[in-house]
Motif scaffolding. Structure first.
Motif, PDB file in Angstrom:
ATOM      1  N   THR A   2       0.726  -1.392  -0.148  1.00  0.00           N
ATOM      2  CA  THR A   2       0.322  -0.129  -0.195  1.00  0.00           C
ATOM      3  C   THR A   2       1.317   1.319   0.160  1.00  0.00           C
ATOM      4  O   THR A   2       1.613   1.193   0.711  1.00  0.00           O
ATOM      5  CB  THR A   2      -0.990  -0.038   0.858  1.00  0.00           C
ATOM      6  OG1 THR A   2      -0.138  -0.147   2.958  1.00  0.00           O
ATOM      7  CG2 THR A   2      -1.937  -1.235   1.700  1.00  0.00           C
ATOM      8  N   ASN A   4       0.321   3.949   1.814  1.00  0.00           N
ATOM      9  CA  ASN A   4       0.778   4.118   3.106  1.00  0.00           C
ATOM     10  C   ASN A   4       2.548   3.334   3.564  1.00  0.00           C
ATOM     11  O   ASN A   4       3.280   3.951   4.241  1.00  0.00           O
ATOM     12  CB  ASN A   4      -0.091   3.454   4.444  1.00  0.00           C
ATOM     13  CG  ASN A   4      -1.295   4.588   4.282  1.00  0.00           C
ATOM     14  OD1 ASN A   4      -0.758   5.918   4.468  1.00  0.00           O
ATOM     15  ND2 ASN A   4      -2.237   4.110   5.155  1.00  0.00           N
ATOM     16  N   ARG A   5       2.414   2.029   3.820  1.00  0.00           N
ATOM     17  CA  ARG A   5       3.637   0.820   4.071  1.00  0.00           C
ATOM     18  C   ARG A   5       5.044   2.045   3.147  1.00  0.00           C
ATOM     19  O   ARG A   5       5.804   1.501   3.926  1.00  0.00           O
ATOM     20  CB  ARG A   5       3.140  -0.205   3.668  1.00  0.00           C
ATOM     21  CG  ARG A   5       4.425  -1.600   3.818  1.00  0.00           C
ATOM     22  CD  ARG A   5       4.703  -1.073   4.899  1.00  0.00           C
ATOM     23  NE  ARG A   5       3.245  -1.379   6.165  1.00  0.00           N
ATOM     24  CZ  ARG A   5       3.579  -1.625   7.506  1.00  0.00           C
ATOM     25  NH1 ARG A   5       4.707  -0.913   8.037  1.00  0.00           N
ATOM     26  NH2 ARG A   5       2.367  -1.222   8.126  1.00  0.00           N
ATOM     27  N   LEU A   6       4.773   1.490   2.359  1.00  0.00           N
ATOM     28  CA  LEU A   6       5.555   2.981   1.126  1.00  0.00           C
ATOM     29  C   LEU A   6       6.405   4.225   1.612  1.00  0.00           C
ATOM     30  O   LEU A   6       7.596   4.528   2.202  1.00  0.00           O
ATOM     31  CB  LEU A   6       5.272   2.865  -0.497  1.00  0.00           C
ATOM     32  CG  LEU A   6       6.625   3.552  -1.114  1.00  0.00           C
ATOM     33  CD1 LEU A   6       7.611   2.922  -1.429  1.00  0.00           C
ATOM     34  CD2 LEU A   6       5.458   4.143  -2.748  1.00  0.00           C
ATOM     35  N   GLU A   7       5.257   4.581   2.759  1.00  0.00           N
ATOM     36  CA  GLU A   7       5.619   6.132   2.384  1.00  0.00           C
ATOM     37  C   GLU A   7       6.008   6.215   4.602  1.00  0.00           C
ATOM     38  O   GLU A   7       6.745   6.623   4.626  1.00  0.00           O
ATOM     39  CB  GLU A   7       3.756   7.063   2.882  1.00  0.00           C
ATOM     40  CG  GLU A   7       4.219   8.205   3.261  1.00  0.00           C
ATOM     41  CD  GLU A   7       3.108   8.922   3.610  1.00  0.00           C
ATOM     42  OE1 GLU A   7       2.602   9.205   3.468  1.00  0.00           O
ATOM     43  OE2 GLU A   7       3.922  10.689   3.581  1.00  0.00           O
ATOM     44  N   ALA A   8       5.242   5.017   5.157  1.00  0.00           N
ATOM     45  CA  ALA A   8       6.092   4.573   5.969  1.00  0.00           C
ATOM     46  C   ALA A   8       7.365   4.272   6.741  1.00  0.00           C
ATOM     47  O   ALA A   8       8.575   4.786   7.294  1.00  0.00           O
ATOM     48  CB  ALA A   8       5.335   3.554   6.991  1.00  0.00           C
ATOM     49  N   PHE A   9       7.848   3.441   4.966  1.00  0.00           N
ATOM     50  CA  PHE A   9       8.916   3.138   4.948  1.00  0.00           C
ATOM     51  C   PHE A   9      10.413   3.834   5.173  1.00  0.00           C
ATOM     52  O   PHE A   9      10.802   4.158   5.313  1.00  0.00           O
ATOM     53  CB  PHE A   9       9.581   2.072   3.804  1.00  0.00           C
ATOM     54  CG  PHE A   9      10.789   1.556   4.501  1.00  0.00           C
ATOM     55  CD1 PHE A   9      10.697   0.502   4.800  1.00  0.00           C
ATOM     56  CD2 PHE A   9      11.379   1.826   2.952  1.00  0.00           C
ATOM     57  CE1 PHE A   9      12.207  -0.026   5.387  1.00  0.00           C
ATOM     58  CE2 PHE A   9      12.705   0.623   2.618  1.00  0.00           C
ATOM     59  CZ  PHE A   9      13.060   0.169   4.201  1.00  0.00           C
TER      60      PHE A   9
END
Lengths: 191, 191, 191, 191
Positions: A2, A4-9
């Motif tokens: 997602t 979101n996951r890309l941005e969080a990492f």
């Protein structure tokens, strides 16, 4: 994966990059004013890179919010960008400790050129994704022109360092200013 | 940018700051009690900064929860604050290793003054955002007065270090105590 | 402050702690087998601390999930625990490089005793919060007894190091085993 | 423990691993081209490891998304994997600084073998969890065969380094290529 996951990492990596740079600021060997003054170039180099990484973080954030889907191309464009960003602590330290040497300014400019190129390739994928949305394509292309311009300036700073390191420093200062000032408007209007 | 994203990034940076400080605690060269005792000043300096950063984290968290929208002004006030906070590991290490030298206490006080100023400017933006909400404006202004007071004390610690480093140390200990104690009440009531 | 935020910050700090320890593993000065063997004690010390921190992370996670509200007492008990955990990279490095010296085993044991005490105080607050829920109080008290036992063993390892460092090492190995094995059951049943 | 929490913690650890590696890239002692060229092996070693960790992160992400429940076995398989991954900065630094020595290539290959084994054991648990879902079991088993193959190659690189370090380097380059290329397809189709 997602958005979101890309941005969080990415945020995690950028948060570590911006913070570990301070570990390169070595305390002067003696606690005297003249010894402390010797780290002033390192400090300025650190402050400049903090500003550059902060601007990249803000821009990265705005870009990720226009992502439609996390394709492999997008994922690896993003990792390519993070790779060149991860070298910023290294070139910052090298420039801070050898600020009069052309090679250190040239390496700093080269790494920031590669970061600008990384942003460019990442945005090409975003343009592809917003193929239908003409307003968005227009927006991306106007940012892309500015990006290409600052990338070209960073590339120019590499040979220029061998003419005068101060000319390269001027480029290093002008580009963040160019991004920082309009960014203020964008952030105000794009939440 | 959402408040959540701003807070997550800030939390990431603060978590790294508070943790990498320990890397500056260099193991003594010899494993004897007297060698170990030599790092006691570094250890105290580390413990003090851990407490200071923890208090800043708690306060930062409470502030971000009163944010209405993430304006550019807010974003850059926050990044300005994080910049000065990111220097805490550096000044902590310098003070721990040269605790008898005025310059290291002066630099420590100067950086914490700049952090306090960073909090002050960040809160000015929050006051602006809560223009309608008089209770909130009152709340912010009472915290702001306390903040200005501790900022002034930190600023005072800079020249004071040249009179007596111990006077500056007293300031460094009094201010966290001043925040720590009432913070306990606030946290109890503001969840 | 929400439980989520407290857990995310703690997780961030613990993720950095567990990862930066590897920076203390200095590459041997020469690339020969005998030089490489010299870092074996540091490597074992690192592996042991990785296991200890991983167990603490899992336990911390289970504890935070029983939190009713984030009181100031809870917040500061948690920060107290994180402080002693943040010293683990330091005592790990010191023990790895001086594994035959009583003082390094004593410091390692002392820090882990203080972590165990930190968990103990954090759980006291949880017991207080679950005052009505007798099953939960029972559960907490049975964990607390085990915790007190391992804390007492860690405290014992401090003077014991001056009798035989190997006796202290035995304690350092027995305690993770004691937590690791039953933890497997708990995690299976408590999701 | 939820899948989200497990993934967030793993992501945090991986983000720190991938970023702190750059701290091992020490700036050359002199700011000359020939001094700068001396860090080229370290730079290549860093770039390779960045790619390897990035691929592991992407694969880890895909794996975690097939998790049904976080059993103790899963939790500890994951921590085992993170442990071997956490050593990557160490073996990367060692190989970069001693790239002609068999032992440094052997240690690099050994650590990546142990990471591959870590992925293997983690996936065994996932296969167990998807016992009913034959399509998923098939998918896991096809990935598992590839994983076993690359693990075997990494294991081979350990003795091979004593024949020729360049043969080991060839393995280190072939395996990421083997994962990177098909990964592009997977990511495109599996969001």
């Amino acid at each position: 994966m997602t958005t979101n996951r890309l941005e969080a990492f990415s945020d995690g990596v950028i948060a570590v990059i911006i913070t570990i740079m301070v570990l390169e600021l070595r305390a002067p060997s003696q606690a005297t004013l003249s010894a402390a003054l010797k780290i002033v170039p390192s400090f300025i180099s650190y402050g400049l890179s903090f500003l550059v990484v902060a601007i990249m973080w803000v821009n990265h954030h705005h870009m990720i919010h226009t992502v439609h889907k996390v394709t492999a191309r997008l994922l690896w464009s993003n990792l390519n960008l993070l790779f060149w960003m991860s070298l910023i602590p290294f070139v910052t330290d090298f420039m801070g400790r050898n600020y009069r040497e052309p090679i250190s300014a040239a390496l700093y400019g080269l790494d920031l050129f590669l970061c600008a190129a990384g942003f460019y390739f990442l945005r090409i994928e975003l343009v592809r994704q917003s193929g239908q949305d003409l307003a968005m394509v227009d927006y991306h292309q106007s940012v892309q022109r500015k990006n290409a311009f600052s990338g070209a300036l960073y590339l120019l700073s590499v040979p220029l360092a061998y003419v005068s390191v101060y000319a390269s420093f001027a480029i290093f200062i002008v580009i963040p200013a160019m991004y920082f000032l309009p960014e203020k408007k964008l952030a105000d209007t794009s939440q």
